[in-house]
Each structure stands twice: as structure tokens, then as C-alpha cells.
Motif scaffolding. Structure first.
Motif, PDB file in Angstrom:
ATOM      1  N   UNK A  52      13.247   4.634 -14.963  1.00 25.97           N
ATOM      2  CA  UNK A  52      13.642   3.403 -15.652  1.00 25.97           C
ATOM      3  C   UNK A  52      12.474   2.704 -16.330  1.00 25.97           C
ATOM      4  N   UNK A  53      11.283   3.289 -16.212  1.00 26.29           N
ATOM      5  CA  UNK A  53      10.077   2.741 -16.836  1.00 26.29           C
ATOM      6  C   UNK A  53       9.741   1.334 -16.339  1.00 26.29           C
ATOM      7  N   UNK A  54      10.090   1.044 -15.079  1.00 21.69           N
ATOM      8  CA  UNK A  54       9.707  -0.232 -14.501  1.00 21.69           C
ATOM      9  C   UNK A  54       8.237  -0.197 -14.098  1.00 21.69           C
ATOM     10  N   UNK A  55       7.594  -1.357 -14.193  1.00 26.73           N
ATOM     11  CA  UNK A  55       6.167  -1.427 -13.915  1.00 26.73           C
ATOM     12  C   UNK A  55       5.910  -1.384 -12.419  1.00 26.73           C
ATOM     13  N   UNK A  56       4.985  -0.519 -12.015  1.00 24.01           N
ATOM     14  CA  UNK A  56       4.549  -0.424 -10.618  1.00 24.01           C
ATOM     15  C   UNK A  56       3.035  -0.628 -10.598  1.00 24.01           C
ATOM     16  N   UNK A  57       2.599  -1.818 -10.178  1.00 26.28           N
ATOM     17  CA  UNK A  57       1.179  -2.137 -10.226  1.00 26.28           C
ATOM     18  C   UNK A  57       0.415  -1.442  -9.099  1.00 26.28           C
ATOM     19  N   UNK A  58      -0.890  -1.696  -9.057  1.00 25.33           N
ATOM     20  CA  UNK A  58      -1.748  -1.016  -8.085  1.00 25.33           C
ATOM     21  C   UNK A  58      -1.386  -1.394  -6.651  1.00 25.33           C
ATOM     22  N   UNK A  59      -0.960  -2.642  -6.443  1.00 19.54           N
ATOM     23  CA  UNK A  59      -0.561  -3.053  -5.100  1.00 19.54           C
ATOM     24  C   UNK A  59       0.734  -2.358  -4.682  1.00 19.54           C
ATOM     25  N   UNK A  60       1.645  -2.165  -5.642  1.00 18.47           N
ATOM     26  CA  UNK A  60       2.870  -1.441  -5.342  1.00 18.47           C
ATOM     27  C   UNK A  60       2.607   0.004  -4.980  1.00 18.47           C
ATOM     28  N   UNK A  61       1.674   0.638  -5.701  1.00 17.96           N
ATOM     29  CA  UNK A  61       1.315   2.020  -5.387  1.00 17.96           C
ATOM     30  C   UNK A  61       0.652   2.114  -4.011  1.00 17.96           C
ATOM     31  N   UNK A  62      -0.199   1.128  -3.714  1.00 21.15           N
ATOM     32  CA  UNK A  62      -0.815   1.094  -2.383  1.00 21.15           C
ATOM     33  C   UNK A  62       0.244   0.893  -1.301  1.00 21.15           C
ATOM     34  N   UNK A  63       1.236   0.048  -1.591  1.00 20.59           N
ATOM     35  CA  UNK A  63       2.330  -0.158  -0.636  1.00 20.59           C
ATOM     36  C   UNK A  63       3.122   1.104  -0.387  1.00 20.59           C
ATOM     37  N   UNK A  64       3.382   1.876  -1.439  1.00 23.91           N
ATOM     38  CA  UNK A  64       4.087   3.159  -1.278  1.00 23.91           C
ATOM     39  C   UNK A  64       3.287   4.101  -0.391  1.00 23.91           C
ATOM     40  N   UNK A  65       1.977   4.151  -0.616  1.00 25.55           N
ATOM     41  CA  UNK A  65       1.118   5.020   0.183  1.00 25.55           C
ATOM     42  C   UNK A  65       1.114   4.590   1.646  1.00 25.55           C
ATOM     43  N   UNK A  66       1.003   3.277   1.889  1.00 27.45           N
ATOM     44  CA  UNK A  66       0.987   2.776   3.264  1.00 27.45           C
ATOM     45  C   UNK A  66       2.328   3.023   3.961  1.00 27.45           C
ATOM     46  N   UNK A  67       3.432   2.850   3.240  1.00 27.15           N
ATOM     47  CA  UNK A  67       4.752   3.084   3.828  1.00 27.15           C
ATOM     48  C   UNK A  67       4.924   4.536   4.253  1.00 27.15           C
ATOM     49  N   UNK A  68       4.501   5.450   3.404  1.00 32.83           N
ATOM     50  CA  UNK A  68       4.614   6.876   3.733  1.00 32.83           C
ATOM     51  C   UNK A  68       3.682   7.244   4.893  1.00 32.83           C
TER      52      UNK A  68
END
Length: 267
Positions: A52-68
């Protein structure tokens, strides 16, 4: 036609997700399934970023990494076997004085929140609606797991099949009422508060109370050692921090490229 197709796909995905949750709760310990339910947030954010081309900032990417990463720790340290596997054991746990006392406390708190606190402070205090929905989760998840256990004996031709049917119907009624009330107060909360903040806080409080109710009812923590307990606590904390970073800070305009920009000083 397109609107009907989208509606059908939405309900099909919801139904498929609920079937998956039901099978998971009946197959593995609740202490593992409930926290891992948060994995839908990082995966949904990543898919939305690419599709959907939604913006995922650096904190969001870090959150994805921490969640996994936290989810992996949870899987490693989770209980390896079920503590309740039959209808007879379930009935014994449901009538345990400790669990009955816990249910009475939860019901009293729900009555106080719904009839006295929510009308006066619900629209201004986010924790009121979150507390109601999270306390109701104390009924939702154990009921789902109990239905799976009771359903195993319903179709068997033995003296306990009738009791299993009654138990399953009672748990279905409790589950239905709990879900309906949760939907009502979730909608109220989303009308008054930011959905991202609500979702992050709701996940942490809901999961904590569900784990508490499951620990009292199923005693899944009885076979967990100190190391595994600390590992699961660390994993849950890591997942929670990841969810907060994804949900709360998703509108925060910050990228890794901003670190390379020189500071401009003005006199």
C-alpha cells in the motif's frame, strides 16, 4: 460488485483468523499463543509498506525487529506441554476456589467500571475502556481454550459427553457475551482516542491480564523454571516495546538519512 467482494474478503479473513486462533489455543499453551498474537502488527505494517506504499519510519522498522526477536525468545522459553488436556481436568480447574475468587474480583471490577466509572470518566481517560476490554479478555481466551477441550468429548458415546455439551454451551455463551461487550467498548475508545495509542496500550494490558487468568486457571507456569520465566518476561517486554514503537510513533517523521544531514547554525 467490488464492494460486496471486499466485504466478503474482509469477513472471510476475520473468520479464518478466528479459526486459526481457536486451533492454536486448543493445541499449545495460552502463555505462548496470546503474546504471539502481536506478530500481526509488524507483519501488517511491513505488508502495508510494500503493497500500500504506507510510510514505515526507522522506529517502525526497529519495532518490527524487536517484535520478531521477542517472539523468538518467547517460543524458546515457553512451556513445552499442556497442563490441562481433558474435560475432567478442566472442570476441576474451573471449580478451584482460587479461580472462582479471581472471577468474582474481575466481575466486581467490571461492574464498577461499566456502570459507575465509564459513564463519568471513560471519554477522558483511556485506561477505563482498556481496563474493561482487558478484564473481559480474562473470559475470552480461557473460554476459547475450554471449548476446545470440552468439544473433544461431545461426540464420544460415553457418560461424560452430555456434561461436555453443557459445559461447551456455557463457555460459548460466556465467550459470545464477552466479545460483544468488548466490541462495544473498543468502538467507544476509538471514537475518543487515537487508535495507535489505544492499540499499543491495549495489547500490553490485555495480554498481561489474559496470562494472569490463564496462569490461575490452567497453571501453565507450574512447569516453568526460573530461567524460562525470566526469558518469557524479557521476550514479552521486548514484543511490547516493539508494538509501542510501531503503533505510537508511526507518524513520527524521522529517517536514518536525517542523521547524515549537517547541522545548520544560524546567528
Amino acid at each position: 460488485t467490488k464492494g460486496f467482494k471486499d466485504l466478503f474478503l474482509f469477513f472471510f479473513s476475520v473468520a479464518l483468523g478466528q479459526i486459526g486462533n481457536f486451533l492454536a489455543y486448543t493445541a499449545v499453551p495460552t502463555v505462548l499463543v496470546t503474546p504471539l498474537g502481536a506478530l500481526g502488527v509488524p507483519f501488517g505494517s511491513i505488508l502495508a509498506s510494500y503493497l500500500l506504499k504506507e510510510k514505515l519510519n526507522i522506529l517502525g522498522k526497529l519495532g518490527c525487529l524487536l517484535s520478531c526477536a521477542g517472539s523468538v525468545v518467547l517460543i524458546i522459553h515457553s512451556p513445552k506441554s499442556e497442563s490441562v488436556t481433558t474435560q475432567a481436568e478442566l472442570e476441576e480447574k474451573l471449580t478451584n476456589p482460587v479461580f472462582v475468587g479471581y472471577l468474582c474480583i474481575v466481575l466486581l471490577m467490571l461492574l464498577l467500571l461499566i456502570f459507575w466509572i465509564a459513564p463519568a470518566h471513560g471519554p477522558t481517560n483511556i485506561m477505563v475502556y482498556i481496563s474493561i476490554c482487558s478484564l473481559l479478555g480474562s473470559f475470552t481466551v480461557p473460554s476459547t481454550k475450554g471449548i476446545g477441550l470440552a468439544a473433544q468429548d461431545i461426540f464420544h458415546n460415553n457418560p461424560t459427553s452430555q456434561r461436555a455439551l453443557y459445559l461447551c454451551l456455557v463457555l460459548l455463551a460466556v465467550l459470545g457475551c464477552s466479545i460483544i461487550i468488548q466490541f462495544r467498548y473498543i468502538n467507544k475508545a476509538l471514537e475518543c482516542f487515537d487508535s495507535s495509542v489505544f492499540g499499543a496500550i491495549y495489547y500490553v494490558v490485555f495480554t498481561t491480564l489474559v496470562l494472569l487468568a490463564s496462569a490461575i486457571l490452567f497453571r501453565e507456569w507450574s512447569n516453568v523454571g526460573v530461567v524460562d520465566f525470566l526469558g518469557m518476561a524479557c521476550g514479552f517486554t521486548t514484543v511490547s516495546i516493539g508494538i509501542v514503537l510501531i503503533q505510537v510513533f508511526k507518524e513520527f517523521n524521522f529517517n536514518i538519512g536525517d542523521l547524515n544531514k549537517p547541522n545548520m547554525k544560524t546567528d
